[in-house]
Enzyme design. Structure first.
Site, PDB file in Angstrom:
ATOM      1  CE  LYS A 130     -21.388   6.523 -14.703  1.00 45.22           C
ATOM      2  NZ  LYS A 130     -20.593   7.662 -14.189  1.00 45.22           N
ATOM      3  CE1 TYR A 165      -3.220   3.232  -4.767  1.00 48.23           C
ATOM      4  CE2 TYR A 165      -2.222   1.512  -6.107  1.00 48.23           C
ATOM      5  CZ  TYR A 165      -2.114   2.694  -5.387  1.00 48.23           C
ATOM      6  OH  TYR A 165      -0.892   3.321  -5.274  1.00 48.23           O
ATOM      7  N   GLY A 166      -8.245   1.960  -8.403  1.00 50.94           N
ATOM      8  CA  GLY A 166      -8.429   1.985  -9.857  1.00 50.94           C
ATOM      9  C   GLY A 166      -7.855   3.286 -10.391  1.00 50.94           C
TER      10      GLY A 166
END
Ligand code: GLU
Length: 428
Positions: free
Chosen positions: A118, A231-232
């Site tokens: 990551k 809400y991505g």
């Protein structure tokens, strides 16, 4: 010259909410269940490698800002490390470490031949112009370029990073190498070696696991109600696919600026257009406001935590009324909350299973880049479905067999696979 402020501890939230402490505690529990030998356990508790980078970037106003970034290569026993790159003002090295560990378990649970990694940059992309974002992206690759590559470590989009950012990064890396290197990064736009079906893959994979949950529990999801926090990329596509593939009725959605609720249902097309026009879901016509905390406690059948870490804790887990939590975010539930949800009978489809569709299609993208031949979207969906369905049932059956909660079962499936690779390589 301004120096971007960074926090490397625990976001001021105390060690119990430090994502890496949580990731290690989750691993410890699974290691005990599996009676993992001490050396393998210790090896899997820590990242194999990490790089911290300092990035000077020319801003539009003529000043230079210095940003901090990280890339963690957690474990590559099963293949090159793989995992997204986050642009976030609250990024910390411990968050990146936790996310890299979860990527390791995620790739193992869906059984793709990759390890976990990551990356993150401490920045607020909402306050930056496109030019500034491009210069920051290229600066990051000039530093981490030396440790990434199709056979080593392959970044991808995550919170606040987009296909356009992937394109700039691929371009910068290709110039360093002197030839096109599409496979260095995934989640690219289609004309630059992206894969069909990568855009909605995280949500689609989660919807497939939810469909399988419906089958094993006998719950009819047609007309079932749902609430989406976040809400991505994952949250918006979950809204669309919950309607299109399962016939569900989404009654509430939220983003970082607040949420909306309408018990009669919120149509994806309309909410998405409103969000595009106003850059927020709030004030959607006909809806009532709801906070990001309240949205998880609504009386709905399914909740989709699709934003950030640590949103379901021992404080609010007892108030959750949903039958199932489909975790599209990474790390939304703390270990204490997991126990409460398990006792209450809330079925958790754990994050690194539920949201593994993204990296699964990223893997398909790497394969297509490697042989430079591209698949039809139907084929991507079909292969994704097979991977997600098999992973869901492996975890469900392990949970049944050992009488453990679903996250622990997912850990057991994944860690068993990583431990096997570690042993076969002769590392322990
Ligand atoms: N960032 C996504 C995740 O957390 C996708 C990672 C990838 O495609 O490599 O799973």
């Amino acid at each position: 010259m301004a120096v971007e402020k960074t926090k490397t501890k625990e976001n001021g939230k105390g060690p119990e909410l430090n994502p890496f402490t949580i990731a290690q505690a989750q691993l410890d529990e699974a290691a005990e269940q599996l009676q993992l030998d001490e050396a393998t356990h210790q090896l899997l508790r820590l990242p194999l490698r990490e790089l911290h980078v300092t990035l000077p970037v020319k801003m539009d106003d003529g000043t230079t800002k210095v940003f901090q970034g990280f890339r963690v290569q957690y474990n590559d026993a099963r293949g090159p490390t793989k995992g997204g790159l986050r642009f976030h003002f609250d990024e910390t090295i411990d968050t990146v470490r936790a996310l890299a560990a979860w990527m390791t378990w995620k790739c193992a649970v869906v059984d793709i031949p990759l390890g976990g990694g990551k990356g993150g940059i401490v920045c607020d992309p909402r306050e930056m112009s496109q030019g500034e974002l491009e210069r920051l992206s290229r600066a990051y690759i000039r530093q981490v370029g030396r440790i990434i590559g199709l056979e080593k470590d392959v970044p991808a989009p995550d919170v606040y990073t987009t296909p356009q950012i992937m394109a700039w990064m691929m371009d910068e890396y290709s110039f360093i190498k002197g030839n096109n290197e599409f496979g260095v990064i995934t989640g690219k736009p289609l004309p630059l070696g992206g894969s069909a079906g990568r855009g909605d893959a995280t949500a689609r994979g989660g919807i497939y696991t939810l469909r399988e949950w419906g089958k094993v529990t006998g719950f009819d999801l047609k007309g079932a109600t749902g609430a989406i926090q976040g809400y991505g990329n994952a949250g918006t596509f979950a809204h669309q696919l919950a309607e299109d593939l399962l016939g569900m009725k989404i009654v509430a959605v939220s983003d970082s600026r607040g949420g909306i609720y309408n018990p009669d249902g919120l149509k994806y097309d309309e909410v998405f257009k409103h969000k595009q026009d106003t850059r927020r879901v709030a004030d959607f016509p006909g809806s009532k406001p709801v906070t990001n905390e309240e949205i998880l406690e609504l009386d709905v059948d399914v909740i989709f935590p699709s934003a950030l870490e640590n949103v379901i804790t021992e404080e609010n887990a007892g108030n959750i009324k949903a039958k199932v939590s489909a975790e599209l975010a990474n790390g939304p539930t703390t270990p204490e909350a997991d126990k409460i949800l398990h006792e209450k009978g809330v079925y958790v489809i754990p994050d690194f299973l539920c949201n593994a569709g993204g990296v699964t299609v990223s893997y398909f993208e790497m394969v297509q880049n490697a042989y430079d031949y591209y698949w039809e979207e139907d084929m991507v969906h079909d292969r994704l479905d097979k991977k997600m369905t098999a992973a869901f049932h492996a975890v469900h059956e392990t949970a049944e067999k050992y009488g453990v909660h679903k996250r622990l079962a997912a850990y057991m499936v994944a860690i068993d696979r990583v431990a096997e690779a570690v042993k076969l390589r002769g590392w322990v």
